[in-house]
Design an enzyme around this catalytic site. Sequence first.
Site, mmCIF file in Angstrom:
data_model
loop_
_atom_site.group_PDB
_atom_site.id
_atom_site.type_symbol
_atom_site.label_atom_id
_atom_site.label_comp_id
_atom_site.label_asym_id
_atom_site.label_seq_id
_atom_site.Cartn_x
_atom_site.Cartn_y
_atom_site.Cartn_z
ATOM 1 N N LYS A 123 2.741 -10.573 3.984
ATOM 2 C CA LYS A 123 2.816 -9.111 3.943
ATOM 3 C C LYS A 123 1.608 -8.495 4.648
ATOM 4 C CE LYS A 123 3.425 -5.484 0.400
ATOM 5 N NZ LYS A 123 3.615 -5.280 -1.058
ATOM 6 N N SER A 171 7.467 -2.629 -1.916
ATOM 7 C CA SER A 171 6.764 -2.460 -0.656
ATOM 8 C C SER A 171 6.717 -3.718 0.204
ATOM 9 C CB SER A 171 5.330 -1.992 -0.930
ATOM 10 O OG SER A 171 4.627 -2.944 -1.718
ATOM 11 N N SER A 172 7.176 -4.873 -0.319
ATOM 12 C CA SER A 172 7.220 -6.098 0.490
ATOM 13 C C SER A 172 8.541 -6.152 1.255
ATOM 14 C CB SER A 172 7.063 -7.330 -0.410
ATOM 15 O OG SER A 172 5.930 -7.233 -1.244
ATOM 16 N N ILE A 175 3.364 -4.133 -7.429
ATOM 17 C CA ILE A 175 2.691 -3.246 -8.383
ATOM 18 C C ILE A 175 3.679 -2.356 -9.139
ATOM 19 C CG2 ILE A 175 2.264 -1.308 -6.814
ATOM 20 C CD1 ILE A 175 -0.563 -1.112 -8.108
ATOM 21 N N GLY A 176 4.959 -2.480 -8.819
ATOM 22 C CA GLY A 176 5.965 -1.704 -9.544
ATOM 23 C C GLY A 176 7.351 -2.280 -9.327
ATOM 24 N N GLY A 177 7.358 -3.463 -8.686
ATOM 25 C CA GLY A 177 8.612 -4.106 -8.309
ATOM 26 C C GLY A 177 8.614 -4.495 -6.844
ATOM 27 N N SER A 178 7.445 -4.464 -6.213
ATOM 28 C CA SER A 178 7.349 -4.574 -4.756
ATOM 29 C C SER A 178 7.713 -5.939 -4.186
ATOM 30 C CB SER A 178 5.939 -4.201 -4.295
ATOM 31 O OG SER A 178 5.659 -2.870 -4.621
#
Length: 587
Positions: A151, A226-227, A247-250
């Site tokens: 990433k 985000s990934s 950090i939240g499901g990334s």
Amino acid sequence: MDRMDNFEQVIFGAEPNWTVILTATACGTGALKLFLNWFGHKQSWKKIQRAKARKEKSLQRAELAVLQFNESHPETDTSLILSLSLAELSKQLKGGSLTPEAVFHSYVEKTLEVNRRLNCCTEVLLESWDQLEDIGSHKDGLLYGVPVSIKDNIGYKGHDSTCGVICKLDLPATGDSVLVEVLKKQGAIPFVKTNVPQSLLSYDCGNPIYGLTLNPHNPQKTPGGSSGGEGALIGGGGSVLGMGSDIGGSIRIPSSFCGICGFKPTANRLSSRGASSCSRGQKSVLSSFGPMARDVDGLALCMQALLCDHMFRLDPTVPPIPFNQQVYQRSKPLRIGYYENDGYAMPSPSMGRALRETKALLESAGHTLVPFSLPRLSYAMHELVLRGFSGDGCATMLSNLKGGPVDQSLRVQVISYDLPRTVKKILSILIKPIFPRIGASMESLCGASSVQDLWRQHADVEDYMHEVMAEWRRCELDVLLCPMMGPAYNHNYPGKLTSALSYTIMYNLLNFPAGVVPVSTVTAEDEEKLRHYKGNYGDLWDKLYRKAVTGGEGLPVAVQCVALPWQDELCLCFMREVERLYREKKK
């Protein structure tokens, strides 16, 4: 030369034109501010152009290297190499039936092809060819010869870790991150960096630097974030193993949207040293780095390789706990908690069906399924997650967006974040009677009112963690099965629907390891049921959610597997069992 360049040359030529500058200043503060804004945007534009040029140059050089290799090695069976699982690929590399050179160039070639379709890469790491030449010295490594995508925010010496924001451009890492160092030590070859949403704090995947990434199954859909670049590249076949952050499901959301497996370990099980972030210092909702792969064994092999003495020496803050293969391979029946609807965000029809089908398969295999629910979820989402994440009133995130345009996918989020605290409070009071969930969320974005208030909030997070774990122990659970966000959204909807994150971000708050396994695809019947979707609240977010996931027939659907902190191997074991049952079902 465009008009901007002409103007810049007049004012900022070889010698500054002080007459023009002083004249502009004399016109008043407004004119000077306008000029400075223009100049700032001009500098940002130049940074973006340099980044795009670096990307294009790396892609062209990689294309040439692949062409040269293919001409000199026409016997390479690329389709065979690309079809192998990570475990089988690793076995053949170690056994000598495949060479690292053939595997490497096969994956680089496929990556270039996938990137042309999906725009998932930010830069090919040309240094990987140097590493390939010396790869024989790492033949004992668990990932010997395996190409790995990483990433954008994972540090690699000499390259930017932009997080999709302009202020982090032209700041190349002075050394490799710990994860990259350990991957190299284990014989893996990090070869490409992948795209992310602007600031990482979104589950879409677009930014003003590298543009929009598309879903490998449907270009009208987002790959998640985000990934998201990782999800798209692996889902498109261009990588066999990738590293993301969550950090939240990334990690989990792109894995779900792109039909692959992803694992968020307990925070700090893997080192974050040398990685970039737009929310460093925020402690309420914890970030984790973890693997993304085509199957669960690939995730486990990566974790086994990373959890080694080398990582523990490089980062002594990481607990020196090697991978427990015995726990991962256990075959005893599990006592599994489950829920289909968390009460905050109603799952889509395909999410609910996937959960029910998985529950039935697990029960038929001899496992015990027990109803479970997360206590006080609305309180946890508003007072612990959102207020904790926005502890500084969103100031840190907003500061990272200065100096350039805000990506279209992030604009709705940013508008609410950027409102003055007083306005947020007034809007919350006005909205709450009509839309209680939206009003409470707006009030939470005010963040902490003081340091004392922030410390109290941190204490509340600790108390809530123990409350959930007490309920877990009362139910005598080993692991937890829950829905996973999906199917993939239409572009630009994630920024409008932070409400749906309750299925993933709660396990960052609780610091529970969690992973995703694809189990099904959206059916025509799911789509028909979606037309009648009302949600739990019937508010604007529920209406937007239906629009976000519509048109998903044929897209992957996943379930989420969860365990208690530091029981990462048990979580992976549970994931492998779910995967095994679905494979047997297909036979």
